[in-house]
Design a protein around this motif. Structure first.
Motif: not given
Length: 264
Positions: A3-7, A79-85, A102-109
């Motif tokens: 993951v290489d995002a602005p945040a 399952r999915s990858v999406e950009a955040t606002s 098991a569901l694992y939700d990882v938000t990188v910022g």
């Protein structure tokens, strides 16, 4: 998954749904991963955020194997990858095994948010333990102070009922299971910052560092690396482990953020 995002940036392996790196934009790495970590698809990765479930260590009865459960040594499904606002990236991973979904939700910022949800797919009530076994990277573990656990009861070396008095300094081997869900702040003066670990639905906080003697007995950890991390684990374990009814779900989450060091 790179993951290489602005945040912020991160690295996530599908093996174990293992977050091995996270760096907020413009900052230093926040997670520690050993230079001796094994990436063979069989051995749990040393560092980052291992997922311990559906039991912690060898379980409540001391007989569960493998240690820390099967989730960290199995391949998860992306399952999915999406950009955040907010300029970050959100990834959703899943694993179904042994009547646990098991569901694992990882938000990188600018912060790192990790949310774990477990559903009992079996026919009877299920006791589970879970921990986000987070290795925090610090310049020197002996120079930092942990606050937020003051007054919390903890268990160590099999002795329960102890109470944390004042801030915590790591000056030797430590393996404490605290009954606390309060945010923990770790000062990291060598990096001119503090790391804050917050949680939701997590009645247990575990603080661990093997120190030099313990590190020398861990093959995938260099002898001198103990000084470069402290584990502050968001968990639900031992007497605070949840019992999930058939078809029901339970969840907990952790948010890790950095802030500037307090002025002297």
């Amino acid at each position: 998954l790179l993951v290489d995002a602005p945040a912020g940036s991160a690295e996530i392996y599908l093996f174990g749904a293992h977050v091995t790196a996270w760096t907020p934009q413009g900052g230093n790495p926040v997670l520690f991963t050993s230079k001796r970590a094994r990436f063979d698809g069989e051995t749990a990765i040393r560092g980052g955020v291992p997922l311990c479930l559906p039991w912690f260590s060898v379980g409540p009865q001391g007989t569960s194997r493998p240690k820390h459960g099967w989730a960290r040594i199995m391949n998860w499904t992306l399952r999915s990858v999406e950009a955040t606002s907010e300029g970050g990236v959100r990834a959703l991973l899943s694993l179904d095994h042994d009547a646990v979904s098991a569901l694992y939700d990882v938000t990188v910022g600018k912060s790192l948010t990790m949310s774990l949800s477990l559903r009992n797919a079996g026919n009877g009530p299920r006791l589970v333990e879970a921990a986000l076994h987070t290795y925090l990277a610090v310049h020197d573990v002996t120079a930092g102070v942990l606050t937020g656990l003051e007054g919390a009861e903890y268990t160590e070396d099999g002795v329960s009922g102890r109470v944390q008095t004042g801030p915590l300094r790591v000056t030797g081997p430590i393996d404490r299971i605290y009954r606390s869900e309060a945010p923990v702040r770790v000062t990291d003066p060598g990096n001119d910052r503090a790391i804050v670990v917050g949680s939701t639905g997590s009645p247990t906080t575990i603080v661990w560092n093997p120190w030099s003697r313990g590190a020398s007995q861990i093959a995938d950890l260099a002898d001198d690396e103990f000084a470069s991390f402290v584990c502050v684990e968001t968990a639900a374990a031992r007497q605070d482990a949840p019992v999930i009814d058939p078809g029901a779900s339970w969840s907990m989450s952790s948010v890790i953020a950095t802030e500037p060091a307090a002025p002297l």
